[in-house]
Design a protein around this motif. Sequence first.
Motif, PDB file in Angstrom:
ATOM      1  N   VAL A  50       0.906  -1.410  -0.298  1.00  0.00           N
ATOM      2  CA  VAL A  50      -0.476   0.324   0.166  1.00  0.00           C
ATOM      3  C   VAL A  50       0.556   0.860   0.138  1.00  0.00           C
ATOM      4  CG1 VAL A  50      -0.460  -0.115   2.431  1.00  0.00           C
ATOM      5  CG2 VAL A  50      -1.875   1.211   0.581  1.00  0.00           C
ATOM      6  N   PHE A  51       0.379   2.256  -1.115  1.00  0.00           N
ATOM      7  CA  PHE A  51       1.053   3.550  -1.009  1.00  0.00           C
ATOM      8  C   PHE A  51       0.492   4.562   0.367  1.00  0.00           C
ATOM      9  CE2 PHE A  51       4.022   2.290  -4.071  1.00  0.00           C
ATOM     10  CZ  PHE A  51       3.175   1.042  -4.455  1.00  0.00           C
ATOM     11  N   ARG A  52       1.475   5.603   0.342  1.00  0.00           N
ATOM     12  CA  ARG A  52       0.840   6.456   0.792  1.00  0.00           C
ATOM     13  C   ARG A  52      -0.214   7.431   0.204  1.00  0.00           C
ATOM     14  NH1 ARG A  52       2.847   7.794   5.611  1.00  0.00           N
ATOM     15  NH2 ARG A  52       3.981   6.728   6.164  1.00  0.00           N
ATOM     16  N   SER A  53      -0.631   6.755  -1.411  1.00  0.00           N
ATOM     17  CA  SER A  53      -1.818   7.708  -1.848  1.00  0.00           C
ATOM     18  C   SER A  53      -3.024   6.996  -1.829  1.00  0.00           C
ATOM     19  CB  SER A  53      -0.843   7.711  -3.567  1.00  0.00           C
ATOM     20  OG  SER A  53      -0.766   6.579  -3.976  1.00  0.00           O
ATOM     21  N   GLY A  54      -2.517   5.875  -0.825  1.00  0.00           N
ATOM     22  CA  GLY A  54      -3.814   4.977  -0.970  1.00  0.00           C
ATOM     23  C   GLY A  54      -3.955   3.429  -1.402  1.00  0.00           C
ATOM     24  N   GLU A  55      -3.231   3.865  -2.601  1.00  0.00           N
ATOM     25  CA  GLU A  55      -3.201   2.672  -4.109  1.00  0.00           C
ATOM     26  C   GLU A  55      -2.731   1.662  -3.379  1.00  0.00           C
ATOM     27  OE1 GLU A  55      -1.308   5.626  -7.369  1.00  0.00           O
ATOM     28  OE2 GLU A  55      -0.686   2.814  -7.916  1.00  0.00           O
ATOM     29  N   SER A  56      -3.517   0.069  -3.357  1.00  0.00           N
ATOM     30  CA  SER A  56      -2.545  -0.575  -3.325  1.00  0.00           C
ATOM     31  C   SER A  56      -2.655  -1.478  -4.304  1.00  0.00           C
ATOM     32  CB  SER A  56      -3.935  -1.397  -2.201  1.00  0.00           C
ATOM     33  OG  SER A  56      -3.985  -1.037  -0.554  1.00  0.00           O
ATOM     34  N   GLU A  57      -1.655  -2.465  -4.355  1.00  0.00           N
ATOM     35  CA  GLU A  57      -1.202  -3.633  -5.113  1.00  0.00           C
ATOM     36  C   GLU A  57      -1.358  -5.094  -4.637  1.00  0.00           C
ATOM     37  OE1 GLU A  57       2.433  -0.836  -7.628  1.00  0.00           O
ATOM     38  OE2 GLU A  57       3.024  -2.367  -6.661  1.00  0.00           O
ATOM     39  N   PHE A  58      -1.437  -5.922  -4.899  1.00  0.00           N
ATOM     40  CA  PHE A  58      -1.748  -7.324  -5.224  1.00  0.00           C
ATOM     41  C   PHE A  58      -1.231  -8.355  -5.672  1.00  0.00           C
ATOM     42  CE2 PHE A  58      -5.021  -6.110  -1.244  1.00  0.00           C
ATOM     43  CZ  PHE A  58      -5.517  -5.015  -2.426  1.00  0.00           C
ATOM     44  N   TYR A  59      -0.318  -9.547  -4.971  1.00  0.00           N
ATOM     45  CA  TYR A  59       0.273 -10.418  -6.134  1.00  0.00           C
ATOM     46  C   TYR A  59      -0.177 -11.654  -5.056  1.00  0.00           C
ATOM     47  CZ  TYR A  59       2.297  -6.120  -7.992  1.00  0.00           C
ATOM     48  OH  TYR A  59       2.988  -5.129  -8.034  1.00  0.00           O
ATOM     49  N   ILE A  60      -0.317 -12.890  -6.754  1.00  0.00           N
ATOM     50  CA  ILE A  60      -0.209 -14.121  -5.641  1.00  0.00           C
ATOM     51  C   ILE A  60       1.411 -14.926  -7.177  1.00  0.00           C
ATOM     52  CG2 ILE A  60      -0.987 -16.548  -5.493  1.00  0.00           C
ATOM     53  CD1 ILE A  60      -3.419 -14.988  -5.188  1.00  0.00           C
ATOM     54  N   ASN A  61       1.854 -15.414  -6.029  1.00  0.00           N
ATOM     55  CA  ASN A  61       3.238 -15.715  -6.624  1.00  0.00           C
ATOM     56  C   ASN A  61       3.517 -14.320  -7.660  1.00  0.00           C
ATOM     57  OD1 ASN A  61       3.478 -17.968  -5.520  1.00  0.00           O
ATOM     58  ND2 ASN A  61       2.838 -19.539  -7.041  1.00  0.00           N
TER      59      ASN A  61
END
Lengths: 165, 165, 154, 154
Positions: free
Chosen positions: A104-115
């Motif tokens: 998660v970034f301060r901007s509120g943007e999130s990223e998710f990964y599986i493998n």
Amino acid sequence: MFLKRLDLYGFKSFANKLTLEFFPGITAIVGPNGSGKSNIADAIKWVLGEQSVKSLRGLKLEDVIFAGSKKLKPLGFAEVSLTIDNSDNCLPLDYNEITITRRVFRSGESEFYINKTSCRLKDIIQLFLGTGVGSEGYSIIGQGKIDEILSARPEDRRALFEEVA
Amino acid sequence: MFLKRLDLYGFKSFANKLTLEFFPGITAIVGPNGSGKSNIADAIKWVLGEQSVKSLRGLKLEDVIFAGSKKLKPLGFAEVSLTIDNSDNCLPLDYNEITITRRVFRSGESEFYINKTSCRLKDIIQLFLGTGVGSEGYSIIGQGKIDEILSARPEDRRALFEEVA
Amino acid sequence: MQEQFVKSFSVLNKSFNLVFEELFGGGKAEIVLEDPEKPLETGIGIIAQPPGKKLQSLSLLSGGEKALTAIALLFAILRVKPTPFCVLDEIDASLDDANVSRFASFLKNYSKDTQFIVITHRKATMEVAETLYGITMEDTATSKMISVKLEEAS
Amino acid sequence: MQEQFVKSFSVLNKSFNLVFEELFGGGKAEIVLEDPEKPLETGIGIIAQPPGKKLQSLSLLSGGEKALTAIALLFAILRVKPTPFCVLDEIDASLDDANVSRFASFLKNYSKDTQFIVITHRKATMEVAETLYGITMEDTATSKMISVKLEEAS
Ligand SMILES: Nc1ncnc2c1ncn2[C@@H]1O[C@H](COP(=O)(O)OP(=O)(O)OP(=O)(O)O)[C@@H](O)[C@H]1O
Ligand SMILES: Nc1ncnc2c1ncn2[C@@H]1O[C@H](COP(=O)(O)OP(=O)(O)OP(=O)(O)O)[C@@H](O)[C@H]1O
Ligand SMILES: [Mg+2]
Ligand SMILES: [Mg+2]
């Protein structure tokens, strides 16, 4: 399945990258008050898809990002990776080892990964459905929370018991 | 003032009469889980005029009367007496020693005494007004309750701070 | 569907009573459907009676007895439907030394089927762990890990 | 009336900051009137910043840090307006060994002005007591008192 490794970077009090290896059996985490032990439990909750900021003791989303200290600057993002041994195929994916990552970034943007493959939060939550792992389950008991299993109103306990039965 | 003696009879787990003597300074009460330590704190709260059954961990008034056990019969009433040294005249009564007694019967009937003279509950509560002792005060911190001083909403904290300031 | 729930509920109930007896050295405990006519909707009650004591409401139990009862329910659930792993943050905090030892040996037994990560300040719990991590704050107010020997850990 | 409250509030605030610094070995803490324009009606906020750390909401503090902050506030209140006696039921439960020692010596100092009755499982707290009572359950499930020596108490 069992947990193999937890990688924390910029998550709460973990400004420096920390890697914890886990093995079958019992791992104990010890240390003084305020050292970061419960933050490790929060990190596991969070990477598994916890959506309630309050249940991570925060007031806003960015409370999980290292906020800085007297001597260190704040960081711009927080990242947690959990690596799981899936040789028993408990998780419905055709891999012996599965790494889930949340950022998660301060901007509120999130990223998710599986493998290493980008995915959505709900893909991570979906992965653990039915295993008892996740926010309706009983696989993570937070500090001061053990009594809640008893003090919940009889109607509220249903969610837990339906997960079990 | 300071506490001199606590007499418990039939109060919660104290089927047999118990007398505890207190002295200025620090008295520590120790023992295994479920032995009756917190019940002693409840007894002090109760004899000082606590009116909320819930704050004594009970559901009904008669929960403070010894309910019996596998081997013992229930008792018909509970009685607690607190003897206080008042040589500094902190309490507005012209005695060097003051004993307050509270008794409750299974019928729900209650009796109150100050130095063996029958009185009402409000006379006991009145006696301690302004000393910081009593349910709005901070002189009795129950088990698991220390955090409440912080987690109370800002408006709720007023009661405590007005007592102090 | 309803039958399945009632059947599992009964299994869990037996398991809870057994675990409670083992942890408390006696006594009995139950989970009950408040309205047995409506098993899929009704609330669930919990009854706990430590050895030798009269049955009273849960609220009258001591801090340590409540914690141990909740731990019994947790272990009962794990016996019926083990999760792959379980993270426990200081659930042994209210237990006296006798009870924390019993808790620790329970943990040891269950760790064959479930991987446990426990945060603790209690020596008895540390002693059943195969892996021990120490976490401390650096003077820069960030967390770091140190290797820990059991003698200095508690 | 309003002036009296604001004046006492300021005294309590200074006391809280001092006690917090002593218990935490640094850092700072405050109590604030949320609306300084309405001192007699407004809510009261609490701010706590352990040494070296950035100021964040109370909720992010650890279990032990919250307990120690609450203890600091309690002692600050006792310094400003001592009660004749104070009953404390296991308020040291979340503190690690270093913090419980600091808490215990605080208790010792304050016991000149306030009589303390403390329920505890912690050795450091027992060691500053002049009187020690042991409570146990008889096999008839009723409480009794036993005399206690410090070595066997914890
Ligand atoms: N975003 C953040 N940035 C920097 N520090 C943080 C952040 N979030 C939490 N912290 C710090 O983490 C600390 C709490 O850590 P944690 O709750 O893990 O302690 P703990 O080891 O469990 O202690 P205890 O034994 O008292 O429960 C707090 O002091 C808090 O200041
Ligand atoms: N009315 C009553 N009659 C008989 N026993 C009672 C009554 N009320 C409470 N008890 C018993 O008192 C016990 C609880 O005692 P208490 O809360 O004082 O324990 P404790 O010593 O503080 O333990 P812990 O260290 O776990 O906090 C319970 O086991 C409960 O069964
Ligand atoms: Mg913690
Ligand atoms: Mg207690």
